[in-house]
Design an enzyme around this catalytic site. Structure first.
Site, PDB file in Angstrom:
ATOM      1  N   ASN A 102      -2.427   4.525 -12.595  1.00 22.99           N
ATOM      2  CA  ASN A 102      -3.399   5.421 -11.204  1.00 22.99           C
ATOM      3  C   ASN A 102      -5.058   5.620 -12.069  1.00 22.99           C
ATOM      4  O   ASN A 102      -5.409   5.130 -13.207  1.00 22.99           O
ATOM      5  CB  ASN A 102      -3.217   6.016 -10.384  1.00 22.99           C
ATOM      6  CG  ASN A 102      -3.340   5.795  -8.923  1.00 22.99           C
ATOM      7  OD1 ASN A 102      -4.425   4.973  -9.078  1.00 22.99           O
ATOM      8  ND2 ASN A 102      -2.887   6.434  -8.517  1.00 22.99           N
ATOM      9  N   GLY A 141      -4.947  -6.150 -10.499  1.00 21.55           N
ATOM     10  CA  GLY A 141      -5.519  -5.303  -9.377  1.00 21.55           C
ATOM     11  C   GLY A 141      -7.001  -5.721  -9.294  1.00 21.55           C
ATOM     12  O   GLY A 141      -7.319  -6.889  -8.320  1.00 21.55           O
ATOM     13  N   CYS A 193      -2.517   9.704  -6.587  1.00 14.78           N
ATOM     14  CA  CYS A 193      -3.631   9.383  -5.502  1.00 14.78           C
ATOM     15  C   CYS A 193      -5.020  10.517  -6.229  1.00 14.78           C
ATOM     16  O   CYS A 193      -4.505  11.507  -5.990  1.00 14.78           O
ATOM     17  CB  CYS A 193      -4.150   9.237  -4.515  1.00 14.78           C
ATOM     18  SG  CYS A 193      -4.845   8.471  -3.832  1.00 14.78           S
ATOM     19  N   LYS A 224       0.932  -1.303   0.060  1.00 18.54           N
ATOM     20  CA  LYS A 224       0.121  -0.280  -0.248  1.00 18.54           C
ATOM     21  C   LYS A 224       1.137   1.842  -0.144  1.00 18.54           C
ATOM     22  O   LYS A 224       1.896   0.933   0.076  1.00 18.54           O
ATOM     23  CB  LYS A 224      -0.966  -0.465   1.774  1.00 18.54           C
ATOM     24  CG  LYS A 224      -1.606   1.073   1.616  1.00 18.54           C
ATOM     25  CD  LYS A 224      -2.999   1.254   0.109  1.00 18.54           C
ATOM     26  CE  LYS A 224      -4.074   2.446   1.024  1.00 18.54           C
ATOM     27  NZ  LYS A 224      -5.002   3.011  -0.186  1.00 18.54           N
ATOM     28  N   GLY A 235     -11.088  -1.068 -13.536  1.00 21.21           N
ATOM     29  CA  GLY A 235     -12.138  -2.287 -13.729  1.00 21.21           C
ATOM     30  C   GLY A 235     -11.406  -1.837 -15.507  1.00 21.21           C
ATOM     31  O   GLY A 235     -11.134  -1.429 -16.222  1.00 21.21           O
ATOM     32  N   GLY A 265      -4.488  -1.743 -15.382  1.00 15.45           N
ATOM     33  CA  GLY A 265      -5.517  -0.887 -15.514  1.00 15.45           C
ATOM     34  C   GLY A 265      -6.941  -2.195 -16.842  1.00 15.45           C
ATOM     35  O   GLY A 265      -7.438  -2.117 -17.782  1.00 15.45           O
ATOM     36  N   LEU A 278      -5.925   7.134   1.149  1.00 16.29           N
ATOM     37  CA  LEU A 278      -4.589   6.156   1.625  1.00 16.29           C
ATOM     38  C   LEU A 278      -5.034   5.737   3.037  1.00 16.29           C
ATOM     39  O   LEU A 278      -3.679   6.714   3.780  1.00 16.29           O
ATOM     40  CB  LEU A 278      -4.318   8.041   1.512  1.00 16.29           C
ATOM     41  CG  LEU A 278      -3.485   8.079   0.247  1.00 16.29           C
ATOM     42  CD1 LEU A 278      -3.037   9.745   0.680  1.00 16.29           C
ATOM     43  CD2 LEU A 278      -1.886   7.322   0.311  1.00 16.29           C
TER      44      LEU A 278
HETATM   45  O1  RRO Z   1      -6.008   4.830  -1.259  1.00 19.59           O
HETATM   46  C1  RRO Z   1      -6.403   5.234  -2.160  1.00 19.59           C
HETATM   47  O2  RRO Z   1      -7.451   5.941  -2.085  1.00 19.59           O
HETATM   48  C2  RRO Z   1      -6.469   5.470  -3.391  1.00 19.59           C
HETATM   49  C3  RRO Z   1      -4.908   5.868  -3.839  1.00 19.59           C
HETATM   50 BR1  RRO Z   1      -3.330   6.079  -2.570  1.00 19.59          BR
HETATM   51  C4  RRO Z   1      -4.679   5.714  -4.799  1.00 19.59           C
HETATM   52  O3  RRO Z   1      -3.483   5.773  -5.229  1.00 19.59           O
HETATM   53  N1  RRO Z   1      -5.532   5.060  -6.086  1.00 19.59           N
HETATM   54  C5  RRO Z   1      -6.746   4.610  -5.687  1.00 19.59           C
HETATM   55  O4  RRO Z   1      -7.611   4.470  -6.721  1.00 19.59           O
HETATM   56  N2  RRO Z   1      -7.026   4.869  -4.237  1.00 19.59           N
END
Ligand code: RRO
Length: 308
Positions: free
Chosen positions: A193, A267, A130, A46, A219, A245, A74
């Site tokens: 991301n 993911g 993020c 994480k 997704g 992705g 986060l």
């Molecule tokens: O923790 C999150 O909300 C989060 C992070 Br750090 C990120 O880099 N990407 C995401 O989709 N969620």
């Protein structure tokens, strides 16, 4: 002969090109260990911040027909506890690890990098992208070429670990941003991301499903955007790319490689096919390569280069 999935990434030989991206399997080392045991060639922690964070109130995840929406916010135990989890992981697995970190400024990223110098991680990922903390910290740093350059340049000056910059899809100028990361000294790039953020509404309740209202999309629906951005980035830089992705199948993974990815992140796919997805996709890649007469994944990338 079975096609080989062995892939070299920045001098390290991985048994598979499949990577567990940041923040998918919870916060403890055991989630990483399961992914490693189930066929991931490398795993990512994480994203850790300097101080622990509880993250957003639930619901933090929602599903719809096109994929998922998340606004974890986060949540993480902070870098020191995070590195202890990595230590515990090392007791049970030799699979290489990317330590992901998130800072709100250049100084924070440099301090986080300094702490990872003492760790047993293999790579350092700078999460510059993020999408869920704009309320607190503003636009993701990777929207700015200048921020990207400055953070990477200063982290590279002190980092013992090779540096991977995780970029945002929510930009118009991915080529310029990727080039800035390369010029500043990044060793590799990771993209994409989550997209957006977006919103889902619970019609009966008459309010957003996520407590935080907005969240990043992942997704199947984001795969075409991921492929396009990886393809564009690949033609702009000579850095290896961890592409992700919307990868659910071996076919998706091969498309990522053809777009320019060296490694492929899975993911949200875990939600759809379970943690066995790594072994399943490894097998599907092997079968597809074998059907098409290739002896390894490096071959498909070369083919694409020839086409350009
Ligand atoms: O923790 C999150 O909300 C989060 C992070 Br750090 C990120 O880099 N990407 C995401 O989709 N969620």
């Amino acid at each position: 002969m079975q096609p080989t999935l062995q892939t070299n990434f920045l001098g390290l030989d991985l048994a598979s090109p499949l990577v567990l991206p940041a923040g998918i399997m919870g916060l403890s080392y055991s989630g990483l260990a399961v992914a490693a045991r189930k066929g991931a060639g490398m795993v990512t922690t994480k994203s850790f911040t300097l101080q622990p964070r509880t993250g957003h109130k639930g619901p933090v995840v929602a599903e719809w027909s096109g994929g998922m929406l998340n606004s974890m916010g986060l949540c993480n135990p902070g870098i020191e506890e995070g590195l202890k989890e990595l230590h515990a992981f090392r007791e049970v697995s030799t699979t290489p690890v990317i330590i992901s970190v998130f800072g709100t400024s250049r100084e924070e990223f440099v301090e986080l990098a300094r702490r990872t110098n003492r760790s047993t991680g293999n790579f350092l990922e700078l999460n510059l992208s993020c999408p869920n903390v704009a309320d607190e910290f503003g636009t993701p740093l990777s929207a700015s070429q200048e921020e990207v350059s400055s953070i990477i340049y200063h982290v590279k000056k002190i980092s013992r670990l090779p540096v991977i910059a995780k970029l945002s899809p929510n930009v118009y100028r991915i080529r310029e941003i990727a080039s800035a990361a390369e010029a500043a000294g990044a060793d590799a790039l990771s993209l994409i991301n989550t997209l957006g953020p977006g919103m889902l509404i619970d019609r009966k309740m008459g309010k957003p499903i996520l407590h935080n209202r907005f969240g990043g999309l992942s997704g199947p629906c984001i795969k075409p955007i991921a492929l396009k951005l990886i393809y564009e980035t690949y033609s702009a830089v000579s850095l290896p790319i961890i592409g992700m992705g919307g990868v659910l199948t071996g076919e998706d993974a091969i498309e990522m490689i053809m777009a320019g990815a060296t490694l492929i992140g899975i993911g949200t796919g875990i939600y759809y096919r379970g943690i066995d997805i790594f072994n399943l996709v490894n097998e599907e890649i092997r079968r597809l390569l074998s059907n098409d007469g290739y002896d390894g994944i490096a071959r498909i990338q070369r083919l694409e280069k020839l086409r350009e």
